[in-house]
Scaffold this motif. Structure first.
Motif, PDB file in Angstrom:
ATOM      1  N   ASP A 132       0.877  -1.230   0.015  1.00 20.78           N
ATOM      2  CA  ASP A 132       0.171  -0.078   0.123  1.00 20.78           C
ATOM      3  C   ASP A 132       0.893   1.191  -0.180  1.00 20.78           C
ATOM      4  OD1 ASP A 132      -1.752   2.040   0.325  1.00 20.78           O
ATOM      5  OD2 ASP A 132      -2.263   1.559   2.455  1.00 20.78           O
ATOM      6  N   PRO A 133       0.953   2.077  -1.013  1.00 24.18           N
ATOM      7  CA  PRO A 133       1.717   3.480  -1.013  1.00 24.18           C
ATOM      8  C   PRO A 133       1.523   4.309   0.136  1.00 24.18           C
ATOM      9  CG  PRO A 133       0.626   2.947  -3.454  1.00 24.18           C
ATOM     10  CD  PRO A 133       0.112   1.909  -2.266  1.00 24.18           C
ATOM     11  N   LYS A 134       0.227   4.466   0.699  1.00 26.42           N
ATOM     12  CA  LYS A 134       0.235   5.090   2.167  1.00 26.42           C
ATOM     13  C   LYS A 134       0.901   4.483   3.040  1.00 26.42           C
ATOM     14  CE  LYS A 134      -3.583   7.163   4.610  1.00 26.42           C
ATOM     15  NZ  LYS A 134      -2.920   7.110   5.884  1.00 26.42           N
ATOM     16  N   HIS A 135       0.649   3.317   3.389  1.00 26.40           N
ATOM     17  CA  HIS A 135       1.576   2.673   4.527  1.00 26.40           C
ATOM     18  C   HIS A 135       3.033   2.843   4.266  1.00 26.40           C
ATOM     19  CE1 HIS A 135       2.969  -0.026   7.578  1.00 26.40           C
ATOM     20  NE2 HIS A 135       3.473  -0.991   6.873  1.00 26.40           N
ATOM     21  N   CYS A 136       3.412   2.805   2.804  1.00 23.41           N
ATOM     22  CA  CYS A 136       4.957   2.904   2.662  1.00 23.41           C
ATOM     23  C   CYS A 136       5.417   4.325   2.893  1.00 23.41           C
ATOM     24  CB  CYS A 136       5.142   2.586   1.244  1.00 23.41           C
ATOM     25  SG  CYS A 136       4.961   0.722   0.817  1.00 23.41           S
ATOM     26  N   ARG A 137       4.332   5.249   2.731  1.00 19.66           N
ATOM     27  CA  ARG A 137       4.771   6.883   2.940  1.00 19.66           C
ATOM     28  C   ARG A 137       4.799   6.918   4.328  1.00 19.66           C
ATOM     29  NH1 ARG A 137       4.325  11.847   0.646  1.00 19.66           N
ATOM     30  NH2 ARG A 137       4.624  13.304   2.314  1.00 19.66           N
ATOM     31  N   ASP A 138       3.902   6.337   5.212  1.00 21.77           N
ATOM     32  CA  ASP A 138       4.142   6.313   6.631  1.00 21.77           C
ATOM     33  C   ASP A 138       5.277   5.889   7.263  1.00 21.77           C
ATOM     34  OD1 ASP A 138       1.324   7.412   6.607  1.00 21.77           O
ATOM     35  OD2 ASP A 138       0.503   6.013   7.070  1.00 21.77           O
ATOM     36  N   VAL A 139       5.687   4.692   6.755  1.00 21.93           N
ATOM     37  CA  VAL A 139       6.964   4.373   7.137  1.00 21.93           C
ATOM     38  C   VAL A 139       8.220   4.972   6.765  1.00 21.93           C
ATOM     39  CG1 VAL A 139       8.457   1.997   6.935  1.00 21.93           C
ATOM     40  CG2 VAL A 139       6.067   1.660   6.948  1.00 21.93           C
ATOM     41  N   PHE A 140       8.199   5.510   5.311  1.00 16.88           N
ATOM     42  CA  PHE A 140       9.300   6.379   5.000  1.00 16.88           C
ATOM     43  C   PHE A 140       9.351   7.746   6.009  1.00 16.88           C
ATOM     44  CE2 PHE A 140      10.018  10.242   2.871  1.00 16.88           C
ATOM     45  CZ  PHE A 140      11.473   9.725   2.161  1.00 16.88           C
ATOM     46  N   GLU A 141       8.437   8.227   6.162  1.00 16.19           N
ATOM     47  CA  GLU A 141       8.347   9.386   7.234  1.00 16.19           C
ATOM     48  C   GLU A 141       8.685   9.088   8.693  1.00 16.19           C
ATOM     49  OE1 GLU A 141       4.821  11.810   7.049  1.00 16.19           O
ATOM     50  OE2 GLU A 141       5.096  12.484   5.069  1.00 16.19           O
ATOM     51  N   ALA A 142       8.390   7.926   8.925  1.00 22.74           N
ATOM     52  CA  ALA A 142       8.751   7.444  10.398  1.00 22.74           C
ATOM     53  C   ALA A 142      10.358   7.386  10.493  1.00 22.74           C
ATOM     54  CB  ALA A 142       8.001   6.058  10.729  1.00 22.74           C
ATOM     55  N   ILE A 143      10.813   6.727   9.500  1.00 23.80           N
ATOM     56  CA  ILE A 143      12.352   6.570   9.422  1.00 23.80           C
ATOM     57  C   ILE A 143      13.011   8.112   9.367  1.00 23.80           C
ATOM     58  CG2 ILE A 143      14.291   5.552   8.025  1.00 23.80           C
ATOM     59  CD1 ILE A 143      12.346   3.247   7.077  1.00 23.80           C
ATOM     60  N   ALA A 144      12.405   8.827   8.383  1.00 24.77           N
ATOM     61  CA  ALA A 144      13.052  10.053   8.178  1.00 24.77           C
ATOM     62  C   ALA A 144      13.009  10.888   9.502  1.00 24.77           C
ATOM     63  CB  ALA A 144      12.446  10.876   7.178  1.00 24.77           C
ATOM     64  N   ALA A 145      11.811  10.936  10.497  1.00 24.32           N
ATOM     65  CA  ALA A 145      11.932  11.760  11.469  1.00 24.32           C
ATOM     66  C   ALA A 145      12.801  10.925  12.820  1.00 24.32           C
ATOM     67  CB  ALA A 145      10.259  11.571  12.113  1.00 24.32           C
TER      68      ALA A 145
END
Length: 322
Positions: A132-145
């Motif tokens: 799911d692209p939305k879930h991937c985006r959430d994971v991406f932002e969690a790593i970035a933060a």
């Protein structure tokens, strides 16, 4: 009547003396350290800078098929078939390089900047088509933060240990990930404000309440990556959850992981010892059976856990009386 002479006079031409030609003899091979095999002198290379510079990250490519496929494993991690650590490295570098201002947190970035950072990231990698692209985006932002805050902390800690409270020295130092020097200047001003120092002191007290500085020994690598590391060291055998916990939450007196040390001390057929830096897969005798690694009970009383809660949790799960 002859014309009257004026006061103007002709300037005498200066004489230029030609220097005698002097040619510097070409050094023969072996006559000087800068002479190459042809006998000509080459300029010495400038001294190399010491210290670890910015690491290399995955290159961008316009060919979509050349971008490694990644997928999330949890709420704060991606993985792939090869070099999953490059994923986190790329997210970290892109988040820091593209900071829109002197922000202490990645969550303070505007949506436009976050979208651009993910766009640049997807030039290097691509999400699995089933994810799911939305879930991937959430994971991406969690790593970035998480990584953005960690790099900020490491930069502050480095400056304080080296220059203490000399803010001018802090400002002269610029981390390699900060491409806009004024942003670092403004961050230094924020770090020295009274409000920030109060919050920082409170957070430090919460982290060190148990008397130790870290909650685990994972570093920037995830438990999933440490699991793969132990599996590789142990000839493809999966470590138990207890061994993974000991590896990430305890150390021996010499500072080594008790699990890595135990694997290193085990002997496989042929008398070859395994260790963290040796690939033993190519050294096994195919005519012999797959060796089994006997892992004895660890003496947890001799281990240094990250904190008392980590020790209690392991003792409870392993059935130790303490």
């Amino acid at each position: 009547m002859a014309p009257r002479k004026t006061g103007l006079t002709r300037v005498a031409r200066k004489k230029h003396f030609k220097r005698k030609g002097t040619s510097q003899p070409v050094l023969e091979v072996g006559e000087g350290s800068n002479a190459n095999p042809e006998g000509e002198i080459t300029q010495p290379e400038p001294p190399k800078k010491r210290g670890r510079g910015p690491g290399k990250i995955q290159k961008s490519t316009e060919v979509v098929e050349d971008r490694p496929i990644i997928w999330p494993v949890g709420d704060c991690e991606f993985t792939c078939e090869k070099d999953p650590n490059k994923i986190t490295a790329a997210i970290t570098r892109l988040a820091l390089n593209n900071m829109p201002g002197p922000f202490r947190s990645y969550n303070s970035f505007d949506d436009k900047t976050k979208n651009n950072i993910e766009f640049l990231f997807l030039k290097k990698f691509r999400y699995h088509e089933r994810e799911d692209p939305k879930h991937c985006r959430d994971v991406f932002e969690a790593i970035a933060a998480k990584r953005y805050s960690a790099e900020m902390y490491e930069a502050r800690d480095y400056c304080f240990k080296r220059w203490e409270r000399n803010i001018e020295a802090w400002k002269k130092f610029q981390p390699h990930w900060c491409l806009d020097h004024p942003h670092w200047h403004a961050l230094c001003d924020i770090f020295f404000t009274e409000d920030f120092e109060k919050v920082s002191l409170t957070n430090k007290d919460n982290r060190t309440k148990s008397g130790l500085l870290v909650a685990n020994h994972c570093g920037s690598a995830s438990s999933h990556q440490h699991f793969g590391k132990l599996k590789k060291l142990n000839n493809g055998k999966d470590p138990s959850m207890g061994e993974l916990y000991l590896h990430t939450h305890s150390r021996r007196q010499d500072g080594k992981s008790p699990v890595v040390a135990q694997i290193a001390s085990s002997v496989i057929p042929g008398g070859v010892e395994t260790n963290e830096n040796t690939d033993v897969n190519g050294l096994k005798d195919p005519s012999t059976e797959e060796p089994t690694t006997l892992v004895p009970d660890y003496d947890i009383h001799s281990l240094h856990f990250t904190n008392s809660e980590a020790r209690k949790l392991y003792e409870k799960s392993a059935g130790h009386d303490g």
